[in-house]
Design a protein around this motif. Structure first.
Motif, short mmCIF file in Angstrom:
data_model
loop_
_atom_site.label_atom_id
_atom_site.label_comp_id
_atom_site.label_asym_id
_atom_site.label_seq_id
_atom_site.Cartn_x
_atom_site.Cartn_y
_atom_site.Cartn_z
N UNK A 1 3.92 9.05 6.35
CA UNK A 1 3.07 8.57 8.19
C UNK A 1 2.52 9.82 8.66
N UNK A 2 1.31 9.02 9.68
CA UNK A 2 1.43 9.54 11.07
C UNK A 2 1.78 9.42 12.05
N UNK A 3 2.21 10.29 12.85
CA UNK A 3 3.23 9.83 14.14
C UNK A 3 2.42 10.14 15.08
N UNK A 4 2.91 9.85 16.26
CA UNK A 4 2.80 10.82 17.64
C UNK A 4 4.24 10.85 18.30
N UNK A 5 4.07 11.80 18.60
CA UNK A 5 5.12 12.18 19.18
C UNK A 5 5.96 12.05 20.56
N UNK B 1 9.43 9.11 17.84
CA UNK B 1 8.04 9.30 17.70
C UNK B 1 7.17 7.90 17.27
N UNK B 2 6.29 7.24 17.72
CA UNK B 2 5.54 6.04 17.18
C UNK B 2 4.42 5.94 15.93
N UNK B 3 4.21 5.29 14.62
CA UNK B 3 4.26 5.75 14.06
C UNK B 3 2.90 4.82 14.12
N UNK B 4 1.89 5.51 13.74
CA UNK B 4 -0.11 5.08 13.52
C UNK B 4 -0.47 4.61 12.60
N UNK B 5 -0.29 5.39 11.21
CA UNK B 5 -0.49 4.53 10.00
C UNK B 5 0.05 5.35 8.61
N UNK B 6 0.33 4.40 7.99
CA UNK B 6 1.08 4.96 6.73
C UNK B 6 0.44 4.68 5.56
N UNK B 7 1.04 5.62 4.51
CA UNK B 7 0.75 5.55 3.06
C UNK B 7 1.70 5.08 2.52
N UNK B 8 1.54 3.46 1.46
CA UNK B 8 2.41 2.69 1.25
C UNK B 8 2.18 2.56 -0.47
N UNK B 9 3.44 2.18 -0.80
CA UNK B 9 3.60 2.65 -2.71
C UNK B 9 2.83 0.45 -2.80
N UNK B 10 2.47 1.01 -3.87
CA UNK B 10 1.93 0.23 -4.20
C UNK B 10 2.54 0.13 -6.38
N UNK B 11 2.17 -1.26 -6.19
CA UNK B 11 2.74 -2.63 -8.00
C UNK B 11 2.41 -3.11 -8.39
N UNK B 12 1.84 -3.41 -9.89
CA UNK B 12 0.81 -4.12 -10.40
C UNK B 12 1.27 -5.11 -10.21
N UNK B 13 0.22 -6.08 -9.96
CA UNK B 13 0.98 -7.96 -9.91
C UNK B 13 1.38 -8.43 -11.03
#
Length: 474
Positions: free
Chosen positions: A165-169, A202-214
């Motif tokens: 996560x990227x978060x602004x406090x 805090x305010x979440x601004x960006x996230x790295x999310x986990x993916x799976x095969x379709x």
């Protein structure tokens, strides 16, 4: 306030600052229960502008309420009291190219869930969170509420799908925790603290999310069963036999089915036999080598032999599969179109779902005779959306809404469950939490809030009752 509004306008520009009539669409929550006019709506374009907004609000002692798609059901995304600014992340909706080798993607907090699904489809990847509001719910809001959805039993809640996560406090400080790794034990799991915090830390601004095969294979069936006891027994068996492939295991009632077919066009009954309960089961696999049809067929045959399954149908096309899923997913809309309703988001251990529904029915009938009950939800993880409609000839709930909520929360708590399964607490359920969770637990939450936001500028009154910024200056 006019001078302050000018500061925001100069900081963010015409696209980034809305006030007056322009702010009105952001001012009320989705259920239209909470919300007063904010000073305005800040719509920053990037993380630096989010930081600048929070610094400005911190300097002037202004409340900040983050808002995603505003589809939450507990009133957390609007200003409820005091002078406040709504911070909308809608302009921060970028979706980066996925990292196929790492099975991850970096996404802006304002990205809409459905847009993420569409962006990943050509890549042969999925983000495995699905829910009814995915056409408007945003990634930041889903993180803030730690959303669950229909596939949580297989893939986990939102916190299990967030790698970084990227978060602004509260004071504008930026924490960059955008690390695309599952294993990161360098201290406290900060990223998980922000999942479910509803913008209070805090305010979440960006996230790295986990993916799976379709999935390359999909088998979907709709089943009629005599009652919820049979549904729980069948669910227990299919989880044991097909847990590796179980993509969805949903349930709804005959009452809910009737509401949905009555109020929504094009939703006919696809079986020959009505039941006391219905189960939607879906198996998926990313491999063509798995005999998925055999796995589902064997479990259905077992269910019929045991007298648990009265009737069933396999989806033979995507249109039929979509029809089955709509019967489940349109349950809230069918009840909304019926008239007034009370929503309760409950979870209990999956093996006690039938027991809860039975005891909760008796409790509700005692408090309000004739109340109509529509339980539906996620059989595999124990999440029950226990929604109520007034008695047939009544226009409301006779002032018993609070008693019903307290009674159901107490029943869920006594069964080792929760009165806030996947919708969060927001403003609507803080009193329930104070009543049904221990002072130790509530105290720990208050101390976390104090550590991250000592002046209570971020979404005060959400999750825990906190002092307001004005009170800190007295």
């Amino acid at each position: 306030m006019a001078d302050l509004a000018r500061e925001f306008a100069e900081l963010l520009g015409a696209k980034g600052w809305l006030s007056g009539d322009g702010a009105a669409p952001y001012s009320r929550d989705w259920l239209n229960r909470y919300g007063i006019a904010p000073i305005g709506v800040a719509r920053p374009a990037d993380t630096a502008e989010v930081s600048a907004v929070l610094q400005l609000c911190h300097r002037h002692g202004i409340i900040v309420v983050p808002q995603g798609g505003n589809t939450g059901l507990c009133g957390a995304s609007v200003v409820a009291a005091g002078a406040g600014v709504i911070l909308s992340l809608s302009r921060m909706a970028a979706i980066a190219a996925p990292d196929r080798a790492s099975a991850s993607v970096c996404v802006g907090a304002g990205a809409v869930l459905e847009a993420l699904h569409q962006a990943l489809e050509p890549q042969g990847l999925i983000f495995p969170l699905h829910l009814g509001a995915e056409g408007s719910a945003t990634i930041g809001g889903l993180i803030g509420t730690n959303a669950g959805g229909s596939h949580a039993a297989r893939y986990g809640m939102m916190q299990d799908l967030v790698l970084g996560l990227e978060v602004v406090l509260a004071d504008g400080t930026i924490w960059n925790g955008l690390r695309a790794v599952q294993k990161d034990n360098a201290g406290y799991q900060l990223r998980k603290l922000f999942c479910g915090a509803e913008g209070t830390l805090g305010i979440v601004t960006r996230a790295i999310l986990r993916l799976y095969p379709a999935p390359k294979q999909r088998q979907t069936a709709l089943l009629a069963l005599p009652d919820m006891e049979a549904a729980v027994a069948f669910g227990t068996h299919i989880r044991a036999e097909a847990a590796d492939f179980l993509n969805g295991l949903e349930f709804f009632s005959d009452f809910g089915l009737g509401l949905t077919m009555r109020h929504l066009a094009g939703l006919g009954f696809p079986l020959e036999t009505r039941g006391g309960a219905y189960v939607l089961v879906e198996l998926t696999s990313s491999s063509d080598l798995v005999p998925l049809a055999d796995v589902l067929g064997a479990t259905l045959e077992w269910g019929m032999e045991q007298g648990l399954v009265l009737d069933g149908a396999l989806a033979m096309s995507e249109a039929q599969r979509s029809h089955f899923w709509r019967l489940r997913e349109e349950q809230p809309e069918g009840q909304r179109l019926e008239g007034p309703q009370l929503k309760h988001d409950i979870s209990v251990p999956p093996g006690r779902i039938a027991e809860f529904i039975h005891d909760a029915d008796r409790l509700c009938q005692t408090l309000l005779p004739g109340v109509r009950i529509n339980p539906f939800g996620h059989l595999a993880d124990g999440n029950i959306h226990f929604n109520l409609s007034p008695p047939e000839d009544a226009t409301g709930f006779d002032g018993r809404g609070g008693d019903l909520a307290q009674g159901l929360a107490g029943l869920a708590t006594a069964m080792g469950g929760s009165f806030a399964a996947e919708h969060g607490l927001g403003r609507a359920k803080t009193a329930l939490a104070d009543t049904h969770r221990s002072p130790v637990e509530r105290g720990l939450m208050a101390r976390i809030k104090q550590a991250f936001d000592p002046d209570a500028y971020l979404n005060p009154g959400v999750i825990i009752t906190t002092i307001t910024p004005d009170q800190t200056k007295e």
